[in-house]
Design a protein around this motif. Structure first.
Motif, PDB file in Angstrom:
ATOM      1  N   HIS A 205       0.822  -1.198   0.000  1.00  0.00           N
ATOM      2  CA  HIS A 205       0.000   0.000   0.000  1.00  0.00           C
ATOM      3  C   HIS A 205       0.866   1.263   0.000  1.00  0.00           C
ATOM      4  CE1 HIS A 205      -4.004  -1.620   0.153  1.00  0.00           C
ATOM      5  NE2 HIS A 205      -3.745  -2.383   1.235  1.00  0.00           N
ATOM      6  N   GLN A 206       1.909   1.260   0.830  1.00  0.00           N
ATOM      7  CA  GLN A 206       2.813   2.406   0.848  1.00  0.00           C
ATOM      8  C   GLN A 206       3.462   2.620  -0.526  1.00  0.00           C
ATOM      9  OE1 GLN A 206       5.586   1.779   4.014  1.00  0.00           O
ATOM     10  NE2 GLN A 206       4.034   1.867   5.652  1.00  0.00           N
ATOM     11  N   ALA A 207       3.900   1.533  -1.097  1.00  0.00           N
ATOM     12  CA  ALA A 207       4.506   1.631  -2.434  1.00  0.00           C
ATOM     13  C   ALA A 207       3.494   2.137  -3.446  1.00  0.00           C
ATOM     14  CB  ALA A 207       5.060   0.270  -2.852  1.00  0.00           C
TER      15      ALA A 207
ATOM     16  N   LEU B 226       3.755   5.485  -5.696  1.00  0.00           N
ATOM     17  CA  LEU B 226       3.630   5.375  -7.143  1.00  0.00           C
ATOM     18  C   LEU B 226       2.571   6.332  -7.684  1.00  0.00           C
ATOM     19  CD1 LEU B 226       4.567   3.874  -9.650  1.00  0.00           C
ATOM     20  CD2 LEU B 226       2.835   2.141  -9.206  1.00  0.00           C
ATOM     21  N   GLU B 227       1.445   6.527  -6.919  1.00  0.00           N
ATOM     22  CA  GLU B 227       0.416   7.474  -7.341  1.00  0.00           C
ATOM     23  C   GLU B 227       0.973   8.894  -7.379  1.00  0.00           C
ATOM     24  OE1 GLU B 227      -2.566   7.326  -8.433  1.00  0.00           O
ATOM     25  OE2 GLU B 227      -2.864   5.162  -8.313  1.00  0.00           O
TER      26      GLU B 227
ATOM     27  N   ALA C 250       4.259  13.014 -12.945  1.00  0.00           N
ATOM     28  CA  ALA C 250       4.570  12.703 -14.341  1.00  0.00           C
ATOM     29  C   ALA C 250       3.502  13.264 -15.274  1.00  0.00           C
ATOM     30  CB  ALA C 250       4.682  11.190 -14.517  1.00  0.00           C
ATOM     31  N   ARG C 251       2.210  13.268 -14.839  1.00  0.00           N
ATOM     32  CA  ARG C 251       1.145  13.828 -15.670  1.00  0.00           C
ATOM     33  C   ARG C 251       1.329  15.330 -15.847  1.00  0.00           C
ATOM     34  NH1 ARG C 251      -2.191  10.500 -12.260  1.00  0.00           N
ATOM     35  NH2 ARG C 251      -2.706   8.534 -13.316  1.00  0.00           N
TER      36      ARG C 251
END
Length: 867
Positions: A727-729, A733-734, A740-741
């Motif tokens: 979950h932390q990862a 990543l989000e 990045a967007r």
């Protein structure tokens, strides 16, 4: 506008060989220059290479080594056949590199396809240099014919000049044999002495003789075939005798071994071999064994003198051996070469593996006979009668288990001069596998023969088949007791030699030890039976050892133990949770362990097997290690007993710890995943036993269940911690994705701005191009007008200079005429009048021309001023 494809030109080639090397390096592919060099040399070796090829680089040092030894006799030329501008690349189309071609004067090319080793290349070059061996004496002839390679001998009397008829044809046929068979298995020799030629029945000059050991030798049929080099070579290749053959795999993808092993059982002998050595003691010993093994024709009537001399040097003519054979003949008056047959009595019990095996031989007495009869083959009627007599007294030899060899003689029903000898023994495969050859090879059991059904028994341990000559009279006592064995058994062996210096990796795959320093090894491979046997490496590889090895394989119930191949170097590195099983550890891990065993059959090439690795790792972590073993075995690297073989991969077997013999196969219609495997294991490991469970059993079961529960709780805790980490990862990543967007949007804006600027610049570029084209056209028109004015001005200058010259010349003439006018006026009145008229006309024309010229010049000057 679309950009053009840009290719980088190839770099210029450089020297592949050193400048100090004896090899001429044509690194630009000058094939025409190479052909020029060949015209001036008798023997030329071409080494075609590619500079990037690893095999060419590896063979470079070997070629230099050979060239340093033979450069005074052979021209070595290396040609780069990869340079795209060279003639070699344009004219030659090779599928591999390097390629070696040899030329003997105008004959060639002879391609060398052997190992890229200096000794083998030098040996082949020397064979091309001297394709014919000169045989000057009878002893050299015997040495030439005793070699294991087929020998072709030509007889030519050199009493003609420059050479006898047919000699060059025979010489060329030797080169043709090297061209067709790079191994050089046929040796060509020439005899010039008529007395030496008569030893092999060659009388006429130009005769050719093909020597064969086990079959009748041949003389080239000139009356049937034309005497040409191609026909001689073809005749020798078709009729040659291959008792033992060299195998030299080239290292690439090939069916060489497969094609040879499909012919039947093969004896593969690995020996260290140096082609340049003058003597090969081990090879000579192996050759003797091969000759005796294939020598089926005992008479050898075709070559009595030569064969007698060759046999006199062999150990078979030792006096002690001969005396022993004579004493045996006196004790048992039988023929030297009887006809024998193997008889197997029925098993005493349906589940027993014990047989009585008998050797039944047809013998003739040495008494008075009506005529001396030579029977080259066994008489079927005599064998049939011997079998009938034997089965009538079968009860005489029937024993349940006996370690006694029983022999008896039976009279023939048809001839008073013949009788039958039968020697029987009990054969148990399990018992024979534990018998050591070291204990029995030196034993000499005493067997007493009786006549007409009576027998005397002597107690002794069962010997190996190599000691059969002690109690079966159909074999000689000498070391040549395998004579003709290839014709007396259905398990005929094909003999092959391999150089252990080059192909020891094949020996290791067959079971040779990797730590041995002496690279000698022998193995029998039988593809039809899917077995192979290995000669004990503790025994020296000599003639008697090979004979025993061959005889042990040839009997009906072979005492040889099948060799199972495993690979102990393969291990599973995933935290050692999955056990890697080999042939040596199969019984210990699966059958002898007091745990439940789940075994996976896999192969390295099986992609679906590899996809199950993570499932088995998870399963091994879930199951308690004190009760379960999760294991796997590579079926391609390990041999298994036939009852545990499988024809499908992957295959999963479960062995319960209390019922190892009741192994269960995982159903093929179920998907191989973790839940299905757990259900399969729990279902078959929790089957109720026939005995009632006691309190102690219930307590153990409760403890085991508690252990399972605690183990599962620990695993659940581990999974929860892994989920939180995931979950932390996921959150990290989000965040990275949102960043990045935003970066992507900024880049899109920059992209649109750059596209607008690009369009503006492109429009401006088009306008500049149009202006440039217009100014360029105007300049061209101006240049044309200036060129026309320059041409006209140059013409006017030329005309002006001409007129000035004419005016000056005319003024001079007028002045001279005025001076002489008065004295000549009276004498030349009429001509003067004419001259005056002409002068007047000329002056008038000149004045008009001057006026015109002034007018033109004035016009041009005014025009220039206007411009």
């Amino acid at each position: 506008s679309r950009a053009k494809d840009v290719t980088m030109p190839a770099k210029l080639p450089v020297n592949f060989f050193s400048t100090r090397s004896p090899v001429i390096d044509l690194f630009r592919g000058q094939l025409d220059y190479a052909d020029q060099l060949r015209q001036n040399s008798e023997i030329v070796l071409y080494f075609f290479y590619a500079p990037w090829c690893g095999q060419s680089i590896a063979a470079r040092e070997e070629i230099e080594h050979v060239a340093s030894r033979l450069s005074d006799q052979v021209l070595f030329v290396a040609v780069n056949c990869w340079w795209n501008q060279g003639k070699c690349r344009k004219q030659k189309h090779f599928f591999y590199f390097p390629v070696i071609h040899l030329y003997h004067q105008s004959f060639g090319p002879i391609e060398y396809k052997g190992p890229m080793s200096a000794v083998y290349i030098e040996k082949f070059v020397r064979r091309v240099m001297t394709p014919l061996l000169y045989i000057s004496s009878r002893s050299k002839l015997l040495d030439f014919l005793s070699n294991y390679e087929p020998g072709v001998v030509g007889f030519f009397e050199f009493n003609a000049s420059p050479q006898p008829p047919g000699y060059l044809t025979f010489f060329t046929s030797a080169l043709h044999s090297l061209k067709k068979d790079y191994l050089g298995t046929i040796r060509f020799g020439v005899v010039t002495d008529k007395r030496v030629a008569e030893e092999i029945s060659l009388v006429h000059s130009g005769s050719v003789y093909l020597h064969r050991h086990a079959n009748t030798s041949l003389i080239y049929p000139k009356d049937i075939m034309n005497f040409t080099a191609e026909n001689i070579c073809k005749w020798a290749l078709e009729n040659r005798e291959m008792l033992i053959r060299w195998l030299r795999p080239h290292g690439g993808k090939s069916l060489l071994l497969n094609n040879e092993l499909k012919k039947g059982p093969a004896l593969l002998i690995f020996i260290p071999y140096n082609p340049l050595a003058e003597i090969h003691p081990l090879l000579d010993e192996i050759t003797k064994v091969a000759l005796e093994y294939h020598k089926c024709n005992k008479s050898q009537a075709a070559e009595p003198d030569l064969q007698h001399v060759g046999d006199s040097d062999s150990p078979a003519f030792d006096s002690s051996v001969t005396d022993a054979h004579l004493r045996l003949s006196e004790t048992f008056p039988i023929a030297k070469y009887p006809c024998c047959n193997t008889v197997v009595l029925p098993q005493w019990h349906s589940i027993s593996r014990t047989h009585n095996v008998c050797e039944l031989c047809v013998n003739q007495t040495l008494g008075v006979k009506p005529n001396k009869v030579h029977v080259p083959h066994c008489n079927f009627l005599e064998i049939e009668a011997a079998l009938d007599s034997f089965y009538l007294q079968e009860h005489t030899f029937f024993q349940v288990i006996s370690n006694t060899i029983e022999c008896s003689n039976f009279l023939s029903f048809y001839s008073p001069f013949s009788y039958y000898t039968a020697c029987c023994r009990t054969v148990n495969r399990h018992f024979l596998s534990f018998i050591s050859s070291e204990k029995t090879i030196f034993q000499t059991p005493k067997v007493a023969f009786s006549s007409h059904g009576k027998k005397d028994n002597t107690q002794f341990s069962i010997p190996h088949i190599e000691d059969r000559n002690c109690f079966i009279p159909d074999l000689n006592i000498s070391s040549t007791n395998i004579t003709g064995l290839s014709c007396r058994t259905n398990k005929t062996l094909n003999l092959y030699l391999l150089d252990s210096n080059l192909f020891w990796i094949y020996a290791e795959r067959l079971g040779a030890s990797r730590s041995t320093h002496l690279k000698e090894f022998a193995a029998i491979v039988d593809l039809k039976e899917e077995v192979h046997y290995v000669l004990d490496q503790n025994q020296s590889l000599v003639g008697p050892t090979l004979e025993n090895f061959i005889k042990n394989f040839s009997v009906l119930y072979s005492p040889l133990k099948r060799h199972l191949v495993d690979d102990p170097s393969v291990h599973f590195h995933e935290e050692n949770v999955v056990t890697e099983v080999t042939t040596n550890t199969f019984h210990e891990t699966v059958f002898l362990s007091a745990k439940n065993v789940l075994l996976l059959y896999y192969a390295q090439w099986c992609g679906f097997c590899a996809s199950l690795n993570h499932i088995f790792i998870q399963l091994a972590r879930l199951l308690p290690p004190d009760s379960f073993i999760v294991a796997r075995i590579d079926v391609t690297r390990n041999d298994l007993p036939w009852e545990f073989m499988t024809d499908r991969l992957p295959t999963i077997l479960f062995f319960p710890h209390q019922r190892k013999e009741q192994s269960v196969k995982f159903p093929e219609d179920f998907s191989v995943d973790l839940p299905n495997l757990l259900k399969f294991i729990l279902h078959h490991s929790s089957l109720s036993s026939s005995e009632p469970c006691t309190k102690e059993c219930l307590h153990k079961e409760a403890v085991l269940q508690q252990g399972h529960i605690s183990h599962l709780e620990r695993e659940i805790q581990k999974l929860r911690s892994e989920i939180s980490a995931l979950h932390q990862a996921h959150d990290q990543l989000e965040a990275q994705l949102s960043e990045a967007r935003r970066e992507e949007q900024r880049l899109q804006q920059q992209k649109h701005t750059l596209e607008k600027q690009h369009k503006t610049l492109q429009l401006h570029s088009e306008q500049l191009q149009a202006t440039y084209d217009q100014k360029n056209q105007e300049l061209l028109e101006m240049a044309e007008k200036l060129q026309e004015l320059a041409d006209a001005s140059e013409n006017l200058l030329k005309e002006n200079a001409l007129l000035r010259i004419l005016v000056a010349s005319r003024g001079g003439k007028l002045q001279s005429k005025d001076e002489i006018k008065e004295p000549l006026q009276s004498e030349q009145t009429l001509p003067e009048d004419n001259d005056i008229s002409l002068s007047t006309a000329t002056a008038a024309s000149e004045e008009k021309r001057i006026d015109n010229t002034d007018t033109i010049e004035t016009g041009h000057s005014s025009g220039n001023r206007t411009e």
